[in-house]
Each structure stands twice: as structure tokens, then as C-alpha cells.
Design an enzyme around this catalytic site. Structure first.
Site, PDB file in Angstrom:
ATOM      1  N   CYS A 381       0.869  -0.990   0.196  1.00 45.59           N
ATOM      2  CA  CYS A 381       0.193  -0.084  -0.284  1.00 45.59           C
ATOM      3  C   CYS A 381       0.779   1.432  -0.047  1.00 45.59           C
ATOM      4  O   CYS A 381       1.004   2.004  -1.228  1.00 45.59           O
ATOM      5  CB  CYS A 381      -0.815  -0.407   0.921  1.00 45.59           C
ATOM      6  SG  CYS A 381      -2.229   0.760   0.883  1.00 45.59           S
ATOM      7  N   HIS A 507      -3.650  -5.126   0.259  1.00 43.36           N
ATOM      8  CA  HIS A 507      -3.292  -5.763   1.709  1.00 43.36           C
ATOM      9  C   HIS A 507      -3.175  -6.885   1.665  1.00 43.36           C
ATOM     10  O   HIS A 507      -4.591  -7.583   2.397  1.00 43.36           O
ATOM     11  CB  HIS A 507      -4.280  -5.292   2.589  1.00 43.36           C
ATOM     12  CG  HIS A 507      -4.278  -3.598   2.808  1.00 43.36           C
ATOM     13  ND1 HIS A 507      -2.903  -3.174   3.753  1.00 43.36           N
ATOM     14  CD2 HIS A 507      -4.591  -2.561   2.609  1.00 43.36           C
ATOM     15  CE1 HIS A 507      -2.760  -1.965   3.610  1.00 43.36           C
ATOM     16  NE2 HIS A 507      -3.590  -1.636   3.150  1.00 43.36           N
ATOM     17  N   GLU A 509      -1.727  -9.295   3.564  1.00 39.77           N
ATOM     18  CA  GLU A 509      -1.412  -9.984   4.214  1.00 39.77           C
ATOM     19  C   GLU A 509      -3.579 -10.742   4.904  1.00 39.77           C
ATOM     20  O   GLU A 509      -3.287 -10.940   5.842  1.00 39.77           O
ATOM     21  CB  GLU A 509      -0.565  -8.424   5.190  1.00 39.77           C
ATOM     22  CG  GLU A 509      -1.725  -7.291   6.012  1.00 39.77           C
ATOM     23  CD  GLU A 509      -1.579  -6.495   5.156  1.00 39.77           C
ATOM     24  OE1 GLU A 509      -1.358  -6.938   3.761  1.00 39.77           O
ATOM     25  OE2 GLU A 509      -2.078  -5.528   5.685  1.00 39.77           O
TER      26      GLU A 509
HETATM   27  N1  GLN Z   1      -2.486   6.765   2.729  1.00 38.55           N
HETATM   28  C1  GLN Z   1      -2.130   5.936   1.727  1.00 38.55           C
HETATM   29  C2  GLN Z   1      -3.132   5.948   1.352  1.00 38.55           C
HETATM   30  O1  GLN Z   1      -4.379   7.046   0.628  1.00 38.55           O
HETATM   31  C3  GLN Z   1      -1.993   4.734   1.509  1.00 38.55           C
HETATM   32  C4  GLN Z   1      -2.922   3.767   2.176  1.00 38.55           C
HETATM   33  C5  GLN Z   1      -2.541   2.561   3.161  1.00 38.55           C
HETATM   34  O2  GLN Z   1      -1.348   2.315   3.317  1.00 38.55           O
HETATM   35  N2  GLN Z   1      -3.506   1.711   3.868  1.00 38.55           N
HETATM   36  O3  GLN Z   1      -3.672   5.979  -0.232  1.00 38.55           O
END
Ligand code: GLN
Length: 535
Positions: A381, A507, A509
Site C-alpha cells: 500500500c 493488503h 496480509e
Molecule cells: N495513505 C495512502 C493512501 O491513502 C496509503 C494507505 C495505506 O497504506 N493503507 O492511499
């Protein structure tokens, strides 16, 4: 009709109710039963999405895009339960529903009250996870008995038990037996008080699970049984496990907790089969190999902030017969002390998700270190967004490239707010959330891991790779190995001529289990091991 188990907690919070509930779920599944797990959180927030990781730990995302409590992660890792927006109800969510019904006039002029309207909604929430093929629903009540805000939930489950009949419900109370070093004894009084509080509300626990550092004697058990009005055979000891949370179900099996539960619920099942679980514990305890992986993040000092990532790395380790030691590095420390010093000797580097600017440059430096020195790298992410920025600045020579989240006026906004996010003003539940499909390109690390071209993974973000830079990046050797077909969003990037440099916008995970590691975590640990053996 499904049977119901309610898990409450007493004396202190953080006793591991989630793990206990998940372990019970796992034991019932090992008997061939179909289980569903669910958590009630008595706080007023409508969901966990607006809370910061320092307050709440990780926000666990479901396929249907709910932002929930991290205990749901334990449920999914230990069992095959479905988790969705019905798996986590907060006070805020219950009240929201009741208030919006009231505004629509659905209560036909009645005075709307905690009993019966809020409690009815709580009972509906319990029923919402049940289905024709579900044998047992396990509902965990967050917080501690005695909390003001937990009362409506306790009243709700009391009524529910009354409605469905004694033989269909089981109340399990998890409590702490503190050990006093000075007098070298375990004290039962807090447990007596906590059970007393429950009984005041009208709930008599059927089983007590006692967290303790020291083994408890038969004498102590009989004292607890007498004062708490439970059978001595229903006092179960949950001694702290030395090594891994995955040992908790075994602690219960030794005391026959599953048999006890089934007897009390009058259920007949097949014999327990946990051979697979025993196998994985064996690997966990005595792995053949060991690697050290650095996690460079912002919430490193907190145990729970990257919970699912830590667990997924352990799972990746299990499949490689390998212990994964973690070197947790505060991204800001890299800014002051340098990547070379802090990352010296690690076999791989992971940069997890996150929000806010603090530590961003440290993460970018860590990624640069991984790319230049051919150290296996996994970005998740925000980790992928940072990898994009690093590549833009140092390979594409886009000076001061950045994400508009941190530098709205950057000359090269290689990561920017998604189109659909631009009109959003409410913060709660408005990110790009939940499972989206992704198409995987062949002959990539991603394809090697997944072994298929169509996958779906869970998301939680507002920012995204800026597509107008795609060709420029490709020209410089970045591989776009995963694209979301709806909206052409970049989901996975890889660096050419590198042993394993993979970064994902989603994600992974959240979909890893001890009995089946996520393929990307499995291959990431494998690449760490390979890199270790080659150096
Ligand atoms: N802050 C970033 C976004 O909103 C990444 C978010 C995250 O890592 N879950 O896109």
C-alpha cells in the site's frame, strides 16, 4: 438452528479474548462443525476506520469493505469463518441504525429506548451472521464487564440467551488470575468480583477461562468454582504460551475444552482432527532455517499496528520451514542514522501501509537501499507508493517526485488522489475499501506466486499510481504486473533485474493463514532465504 457461544471478559482488557474466541472456533471446526465468529465493540465510533493505529492497532478490512477490529484477523487466521460487515458491530453502528429508523418513523410514535430498541438491534446483529448451514456462532463482547458502555450488549446477549433457550447458548467468561510476587500467590478475588458483576446483569457464566502466568491448583479451581457458581470441571486454565499464539488451541485441548463445550451445548460431532495444526506448530517451534526481515514503518513501537503483516510473515516462514526474525525499524530513524547502518545484514525489507508524512523519506531511503543492493523487497500500500516515488526520483530522474498526499505542489505527482475520491468530504468508510479484482501479467514474480491471472485482494487507500506516467516508468524498466480491470488502476509493480522487488497497492496480509500462507508472503520469505544463502 445454530447454537451460540458468547465470550465476555473480566478484570482487565487485553486478555486475549479474540484469540480465545478464535481458538474455540478452530477447535469446533476440528470437530467438523461450521462456525461463524463475530465481535461487538462497545465504543461509539461507527467503525474502526477513523481511529488511528496508536489508539486501536491495525484496522482489519473485509472483502465487502468493512473497516473492523483486528480480532477479526484472528478469526480468519484460525478458522474458515466468513468475515464481513456483520462480523463487527460497534455501539455507534447499532445506534446509527436505530436513529435512522427513528427518523424514518419506523417506531410508529413509540418512545425509542435502550431496552428494547437498542437491545433488539443487538439481537438482530447476532442473528445476522447465522445461516442455515452454520452450527455455532461465537460472539465476542469487547471491553470488560463493568464498563458502562458495554451494558447494552450484555443485556442484549442475556435476552438473546433467554429467547433461544438455555440448551442453545453458552456463556464463556475470560478472566485474569493475577500473581502477586511478594506473597507468591495467585489471587482469585478479581475474578469473583467480575463474575459477580455478570451475575448482577443476569448472566451466569457456564465456563470460566482463567488467564494466568502460573499453573493453578485443584484447590484454587474449587475455590473459584464455589464463589463463581460454576462446576469445577468448567474452570479452565489458560496459561501464557511461551512461543506462539497458535499454541493456544493446544492449551485448551489438553483440558478438553472442546469436549466440555459440546457436552454443554448437547452436540454430537466427529472426533477431533488437528493433525495439520500440530504439524505447523512443530515447524514453528523447530524450523530448519532462519532469516531476518526488516520492517520499516511509522507505528513500529506498537505491537498491534501491523498485526496481520507480522502474522503473514510467520506464515510465509512456516511454508519455507524458516523462522522469520523481525527487525522493526522506525522510518524516522533511517532519516537520521541512514539506511546502510540500520539495515545492515537483513535478508529482506518490507515497507507496510500507512498514512501521513512522518517517516516517508526514511521509507524511501530504505527502498532505495533494497533496490540498489538487490535485497528482496516487499512494499504494501503506502509501501508501493513510496517505491513508486523512489523509482521516479532515482531512475526516471523526476526530481522531487512525490505523492500529492504529502506534496500537493510536486512537479511530478506520480501518486495522486483517485478520481472518485476527489468529491468525498466525509472521512468514515469512504476510502477505496474491500476486495477488487486484479489481472496478473505472466512471467512476473506476481504470476509465479499466484500461479493464476485473475485474483482479488482487499484494499484501503485513497491515493494511487498516476496513470499518465505509466509509459515513462515502463521505459525505465518498471514492470506493471497487476492491473485492476475496472478503472485500469495499478495494483502491483516489480523492478526488473532484481531478485524479488514486488510492491502491491492492496493488503495481501489479510488473506494469509498459518495453514496456508499468502503466496506473496511465501515467496518473499523464500527470496529472503535465498538471498541469505547466497551471501
Ligand atoms: N495513505 C495512502 C493512501 O491513502 C496509503 C494507505 C495505506 O497504506 N493503507 O492511499
Amino acid at each position: 438452528m445454530a447454537k451460540h457461544i458468547f465470550v465476555t471478559g473480566g478484570v482487565v482488557s487485553s486478555l486475549g479474548k479474540g484469540l480465545t474466541a478464535a481458538s474455540i472456533g478452530m477447535l469446533l471446526e476440528s470437530r467438523g462443525l461450521k462456525v461463524r465468529l463475530q465481535k461487538f465493540d462497545p465504543y461509539i465510533n461507527v467503525d474502526a476506520g477513523t481511529m488511528n493505529p496508536f489508539q486501536h492497532g491495525e484496522v482489519y478490512v473485509t472483502d465487502d469493505g468493512a473497516e473492523t477490529d483486528l480480532d477479526l484477523g484472528h478469526y480468519e487466521r484460525f478458522t474458515h469463518t466468513i468475515v464481513d460487515r456483520h462480523s463487527n458491530y460497534t455501539t455507534g453502528k447499532i445506534y446509527n441504525t436505530v436513529i435512522s429508523k427513528e427518523r424514518k418513523g419506523e417506531y410508529l410514535g413509540n418512545t425509542v429506548q435502550v431496552v428494547p430498541h437498542i437491545t433488539n438491534e443487538i439481537k438482530e446483529a447476532i442473528k445476522s451472521v447465522s445461516a442455515a448451514d452454520v452450527d455455532v456462532v461465537i460472539t465476542e463482547i469487547g471491553g470488560t464487564v463493568g464498563d458502562i458502555e458495554g451494558l447494552p450488549f450484555l443485556e442484549g446477549i442475556r435476552q438473546f440467551g433467554f429467547d433461544v433457550g438455555k440448551q442453545n447458548v453458552l456463556f464463556i467468561h475470560l478472566t485474569l488470575l493475577p500473581y502477586l510476587r511478594a506473597s507468591d500467590e495467585i489471587k482469585t478475588k478479581p475474578t469473583q468480583h467480575s463474575v459477580g458483576k455478570l451475575r448482577e446483569i443476569g448472566i451466569q457464566p457456564d465456563i470460566l477461562i482463567c488467564r494466568t502466568e502460573k499453573p493453578i491448583t485443584e484447590e484454587m479451581k474449587s475455590k473459584i468454582a464455589l464463589f463463581c457458581n460454576v462446576e469445577i470441571t468448567s474452570v479452565i486454565e489458560e496459561k501464557d504460551v511461551d512461543f506462539s499464539i497458535y499454541e493456544v488451541p493446544l492449551v485448551f485441548i489438553e483440558q478438553g475444552l472442546d469436549t466440555l463445550i459440546l457436552k454443554k451445548l448437547r452436540m454430537r460431532t466427529k472426533r477431533r482432527d488437528i493433525s495439520r495444526w500440530r504439524e505447523l506448530i512443530k515447524t514453528l517451534l523447530k524450523p530448519k532455517h532462519e532469516v531476518e526481515i526488516a520492517i520499516v514503518g511509522k507505528y513500529i513501537r506498537l505491537q498491534d499496528s501491523y498485526k496481520s503483516i507480522y502474522e503473514a510473515l510467520i506464515h510465509g516462514g512456516i511454508e519455507n520451514n524458516c523462522r522469520v526474525r523481525l527487525r522493526k525499524i522506525h522510518a524516522e530513524d533511517i532519516e537520521t542514522q541512514g539506511a546502510k547502518k540500520l539495515l545492515k545484514g537483513v535478508n529482506a525489507i518490507l515497507v507496510p501501509g500507512g498514512f501521513g508524512e512522518r517517516g516517508i523519506e526514511g521509507k524511501i531511503q530504505a527502498i532505495n537501499h533494497a533496490r540498489m543492493n538487490k535485497i528482496p523487497f516487499f512494499g504494501i500500500c503506502l509501501g508501493m507508493q513510496c517505491a513508486t516515488i523512489e523509482f521516479a526520483r532515482n531512475v526516471c530522474k523526476m526530481k522531487d517526485a512525490h505523492s500529492t498526499e504529502f506534496r500537493p505542489d510536486t512537479p511530478f505527482p506520480v501518486v495522486s488522489l483517485m478520481e472518485e475520491q476527489k468529491k468525498i468530504s466525509n472521512m468514515g468508510g469512504t476510502m477505496r475499501l474491500g476486495a477488487y479484482p486484479c489481472k496478473i501479467a505472466k512471467k512476473t514474480h506476481a504470476h509465479k506466486a499466484y500461479q493464476k491471472t485473475n485474483i482479488a485482494e482487499r484494499h484501503r487507500h485513497r491515493y494511487e499510481f498516476t496513470n499518465r506516467y505509466l509509459e515513462e516508468f515502463k521505459k525505465h524498466g518498471l514492470i506493471f504486473s497487476g492491473i485492476c480491470p475496472s478503472g485500469e488502476l495499478v495494483e502491483i509493480i516489480e523492478v526488473k533485474d532484481h531478485p524479488w522487488f514486488t510492491a502491491v497497492q492492496f493488503h495481501p496480509e489479510f488473506k494469509s493463514k498459518p495453514t496456508g500462507a499468502h503466496p506473496l508472503f511465501r515467496d518473499f520469505v523464500a527470496s529472503a532465504l535465498k538471498s541469505k544463502n547466497e551471501t
